[in-house]
Design a protein around this motif. Structure first.
Motif, PDB file in Angstrom:
ATOM      1  N   PHE A  56      24.440  10.880  26.896  1.00 44.70           N
ATOM      2  CA  PHE A  56      22.972  10.329  26.906  1.00 44.70           C
ATOM      3  C   PHE A  56      22.814   9.329  25.671  1.00 44.70           C
ATOM      4  O   PHE A  56      21.990   8.173  25.899  1.00 44.70           O
ATOM      5  N   ASN A  57      23.315   9.566  24.530  1.00 41.77           N
ATOM      6  CA  ASN A  57      23.373   8.606  23.564  1.00 41.77           C
ATOM      7  C   ASN A  57      23.938   7.228  23.822  1.00 41.77           C
ATOM      8  O   ASN A  57      23.402   6.240  23.453  1.00 41.77           O
ATOM      9  N   ASN A  58      25.296   7.288  24.547  1.00 40.20           N
ATOM     10  CA  ASN A  58      25.748   6.052  24.805  1.00 40.20           C
ATOM     11  C   ASN A  58      24.832   5.301  25.964  1.00 40.20           C
ATOM     12  O   ASN A  58      24.797   4.019  25.834  1.00 40.20           O
ATOM     13  N   LEU A  59      24.121   6.078  26.579  1.00 45.96           N
ATOM     14  CA  LEU A  59      23.301   5.307  27.860  1.00 45.96           C
ATOM     15  C   LEU A  59      22.125   4.536  27.005  1.00 45.96           C
ATOM     16  O   LEU A  59      21.801   3.462  27.461  1.00 45.96           O
ATOM     17  N   THR A  60      21.586   5.091  25.863  1.00 43.13           N
ATOM     18  CA  THR A  60      20.582   4.406  25.171  1.00 43.13           C
ATOM     19  C   THR A  60      21.283   3.221  24.483  1.00 43.13           C
ATOM     20  O   THR A  60      20.402   2.167  24.453  1.00 43.13           O
ATOM     21  N   ASP A  61      22.612   3.339  24.198  1.00 46.16           N
ATOM     22  CA  ASP A  61      23.249   2.253  23.446  1.00 46.16           C
ATOM     23  C   ASP A  61      23.412   1.105  24.432  1.00 46.16           C
ATOM     24  O   ASP A  61      23.514  -0.140  24.134  1.00 46.16           O
ATOM     25  N   ILE A  62      23.481   1.142  25.852  1.00 39.96           N
ATOM     26  CA  ILE A  62      23.791   0.266  26.733  1.00 39.96           C
ATOM     27  C   ILE A  62      22.086  -0.389  26.843  1.00 39.96           C
ATOM     28  O   ILE A  62      22.398  -1.583  26.718  1.00 39.96           O
ATOM     29  N   VAL A  63      21.241   0.094  26.755  1.00 34.86           N
ATOM     30  CA  VAL A  63      19.822  -0.392  26.735  1.00 34.86           C
ATOM     31  C   VAL A  63      19.852  -1.417  25.468  1.00 34.86           C
ATOM     32  O   VAL A  63      19.233  -2.320  25.704  1.00 34.86           O
ATOM     33  N   ALA A  64      20.191  -0.665  24.384  1.00 38.79           N
ATOM     34  CA  ALA A  64      19.945  -1.358  23.054  1.00 38.79           C
ATOM     35  C   ALA A  64      20.952  -2.554  22.993  1.00 38.79           C
ATOM     36  O   ALA A  64      20.542  -3.768  22.653  1.00 38.79           O
ATOM     37  N   SER A  65      22.353  -2.652  23.668  1.00 32.93           N
ATOM     38  CA  SER A  65      23.174  -3.800  23.477  1.00 32.93           C
ATOM     39  C   SER A  65      22.630  -4.706  24.425  1.00 32.93           C
ATOM     40  O   SER A  65      22.724  -5.902  24.273  1.00 32.93           O
ATOM     41  N   LEU A  89      24.049  -8.981  15.680  1.00 37.35           N
ATOM     42  CA  LEU A  89      25.220  -8.441  15.957  1.00 37.35           C
ATOM     43  C   LEU A  89      25.763  -7.605  14.858  1.00 37.35           C
ATOM     44  O   LEU A  89      26.429  -6.430  15.349  1.00 37.35           O
ATOM     45  N   MET A  90      25.412  -7.875  13.695  1.00 36.57           N
ATOM     46  CA  MET A  90      25.797  -6.806  12.701  1.00 36.57           C
ATOM     47  C   MET A  90      25.089  -5.320  12.671  1.00 36.57           C
ATOM     48  O   MET A  90      25.724  -4.478  12.645  1.00 36.57           O
ATOM     49  N   ALA A  91      23.699  -5.528  13.374  1.00 37.09           N
ATOM     50  CA  ALA A  91      23.072  -4.304  13.310  1.00 37.09           C
ATOM     51  C   ALA A  91      23.583  -3.500  14.480  1.00 37.09           C
ATOM     52  O   ALA A  91      23.847  -2.292  14.726  1.00 37.09           O
ATOM     53  N   ALA A  92      24.028  -4.258  15.648  1.00 40.17           N
ATOM     54  CA  ALA A  92      24.837  -3.805  16.636  1.00 40.17           C
ATOM     55  C   ALA A  92      26.005  -2.994  16.378  1.00 40.17           C
ATOM     56  O   ALA A  92      26.591  -1.842  16.754  1.00 40.17           O
ATOM     57  N   ALA A  93      26.804  -3.649  15.450  1.00 42.07           N
ATOM     58  CA  ALA A  93      28.253  -3.143  14.811  1.00 42.07           C
ATOM     59  C   ALA A  93      27.737  -1.686  14.216  1.00 42.07           C
ATOM     60  O   ALA A  93      28.812  -0.945  14.381  1.00 42.07           O
ATOM     61  N   LEU A 145      33.189 -10.279  13.974  1.00 40.54           N
ATOM     62  CA  LEU A 145      32.625 -11.227  14.308  1.00 40.54           C
ATOM     63  C   LEU A 145      31.163 -11.547  13.781  1.00 40.54           C
ATOM     64  O   LEU A 145      30.841 -12.781  13.468  1.00 40.54           O
ATOM     65  N   ALA A 146      30.528 -10.657  13.381  1.00 40.57           N
ATOM     66  CA  ALA A 146      29.030 -10.775  12.920  1.00 40.57           C
ATOM     67  C   ALA A 146      29.172 -11.384  11.607  1.00 40.57           C
ATOM     68  O   ALA A 146      28.467 -12.102  11.146  1.00 40.57           O
ATOM     69  N   SER A 147      30.227 -10.819  10.784  1.00 32.04           N
ATOM     70  CA  SER A 147      30.375 -11.612   9.414  1.00 32.04           C
ATOM     71  C   SER A 147      30.859 -12.976   9.600  1.00 32.04           C
ATOM     72  O   SER A 147      30.478 -13.994   8.737  1.00 32.04           O
ATOM     73  N   ARG A 148      31.725 -13.337  10.448  1.00 29.64           N
ATOM     74  CA  ARG A 148      32.172 -14.749  10.578  1.00 29.64           C
ATOM     75  C   ARG A 148      31.107 -15.707  11.127  1.00 29.64           C
ATOM     76  O   ARG A 148      30.950 -16.683  10.498  1.00 29.64           O
ATOM     77  N   GLU A 203      27.432 -13.209  21.646  1.00 31.02           N
ATOM     78  CA  GLU A 203      27.083 -12.592  23.093  1.00 31.02           C
ATOM     79  C   GLU A 203      28.330 -11.851  23.242  1.00 31.02           C
ATOM     80  O   GLU A 203      28.348 -10.899  23.911  1.00 31.02           O
ATOM     81  N   LYS A 204      29.500 -12.475  22.934  1.00 29.53           N
ATOM     82  CA  LYS A 204      30.906 -11.853  23.083  1.00 29.53           C
ATOM     83  C   LYS A 204      30.729 -10.376  22.684  1.00 29.53           C
ATOM     84  O   LYS A 204      31.168  -9.283  23.387  1.00 29.53           O
ATOM     85  N   GLY A 205      30.315 -10.022  21.400  1.00 29.53           N
ATOM     86  CA  GLY A 205      30.139  -8.887  20.968  1.00 29.53           C
ATOM     87  C   GLY A 205      29.155  -7.991  21.411  1.00 29.53           C
ATOM     88  O   GLY A 205      29.597  -6.626  21.856  1.00 29.53           O
ATOM     89  N   ALA A 206      28.234  -8.351  22.146  1.00 27.80           N
ATOM     90  CA  ALA A 206      27.429  -7.522  22.900  1.00 27.80           C
ATOM     91  C   ALA A 206      27.930  -7.206  24.306  1.00 27.80           C
ATOM     92  O   ALA A 206      27.731  -5.986  24.776  1.00 27.80           O
ATOM     93  N   TRP A 207      28.550  -7.997  24.843  1.00 23.56           N
ATOM     94  CA  TRP A 207      29.146  -7.820  26.215  1.00 23.56           C
ATOM     95  C   TRP A 207      30.282  -6.641  25.836  1.00 23.56           C
ATOM     96  O   TRP A 207      30.359  -5.796  26.848  1.00 23.56           O
ATOM     97  N   ILE A 208      31.024  -6.762  24.801  1.00 24.11           N
ATOM     98  CA  ILE A 208      32.059  -5.907  24.629  1.00 24.11           C
ATOM     99  C   ILE A 208      31.371  -4.676  24.220  1.00 24.11           C
ATOM    100  O   ILE A 208      31.729  -3.503  24.836  1.00 24.11           O
TER     101      ILE A 208
END
Length: 307
Positions: free
Chosen positions: A48-57, A151-155, A142-145, A14-19
């Motif tokens: 606008f791309n980053n706005l969609t990323d907010i939704v995805a995250s 989270l790796m997909a989000a990265a 973080l995803a690897s650890r 969740e930390k990575g998603a919040w960041i």
């Protein structure tokens, strides 16, 4: 690995998603304001791309939260697939925004205003790319650890966003060199990347939800089991993705003269090898006695004839 350990690792994810959410909130606001103020369509499209990323995250975060719920009567395997469902919803939202960016870019290209964006917008895009590379590095580590696929997909999405910002900067720099249409072309490219990312997420999500599994990876898992001491043959093997987990069902044949304790040892060794080599903790092993070979049948006939 126990369920408690899995849930603890998901909690860390969740930390990575919040960041990611925090970074996207700040960058989308900056890019949209700067894109409008400095007349850059590429930077606006990137915003606008980053706005969609907010939704995805956010979808990843919600999925991580739901997936931490323990198994119940209706969900004996747990709620891990909530991550996949959330990603599927996010893909539809991303596709909608991507198509809108493409439509706006094509319209602007045919209008041909010829106005070059300010050079400041290019440096905003470069700074945003650097920020997203930092977020990508953090989430990837973080995803690897914690071995969290969501989270790796989000990265990976963080990394693609950094590349999108670099592309926007290139378009703006090109416009400054006397090619104002390059800014619009860059905006079109950003729209293509958004749609491509949405399609990739949609495909992987639907593939997982319909119990699809990569054939090459399945063959790799088959090889690991086949090399386990005591396994004579693999009659059948199936695997499916359950959130960030992989569930395996395998039917093997063993020596029919083995005791229950010896057969159980083979099952334990398969589970240990799958966890150690592939980080797979859920393996259901079904054992069957192997068919007698021609040599063993002939040996038995000779023995019976002697008796």
């Amino acid at each position: 690995m126990t369920n408690e350990s899995q849930y603890a690792e998901i909690k860390q994810g969740e930390k990575g998603a919040w960041i990611s959410i925090g970074a996207y909130l700040a960058l989308s606001a900056i890019k949209l304001v700067a894109g409008y103020y400095y007349a850059s369509q590429a930077l606006t499209a990137d915003g606008f791309n980053n706005l969609t990323d907010i939704v995805a995250s956010t979808a990843v975060l919600i999925g991580l939260r739901i997936s931490q719920k323990p198994p119940d009567k209706d969900h004996p395997y747990g709620h891990f697939r909530a991550e996949t469902i959330a990603a599927l919803i996010a893909s539809f939202i991303m596709a909608t925004v991507g198509l809108q960016v493409l439509i706006d870019a094509v319209r602007a290209l045919f209008q041909g205003t010829g106005e070059a964006p300010s050079l400041t917008s290019a440096w905003v895009a470069v700074a945003a790319a650097a920020a997203m590379m930092f977020v990508y590095t953090y989430n990837k580590k973080l995803a690897s650890r914690i071995n969290n696929q969501a989270l790796m997909a989000a990265a990976k999405d963080n990394r693609s966003d950094a590349l999108v910002s670099i592309g926007a900067a290139v378009g703006i720099f090109g416009a400054q060199l006397g090619f104002p249409w390059l800014d619009t072309v860059a905006a079109f490219a950003v729209g293509i990347i958004i749609c491509k990312t949405a399609w990739d997420i949609f495909y992987s999500s639907t593939h997982a939800l319909t119990d699809g599994f990569d054939e090459k990876e399945l063959n790799t898992l088959r090889g690991t089991i086949a090399r386990t001491r005591g396994v004579r043959e693999i009659k059948d093997i199936k695997a499916r993705v359950h959130g960030s987990n992989v569930l395996i069902d395998v039917i093997i044949t063993v020596d029919p003269t083995l005791s229950i304790v010896e057969s159980h040892r083979i099952s334990d060794e398969i589970e240990q090898r799958m966890e150690r080599k592939h980080n797979i903790m859920s393996v259901h092993v079904h054992m069957e006695p192997s068919e007698p070979t021609v040599a063993s049948v002939e040996q038995e006939d000779r023995t019976n004839s002697i008796v």
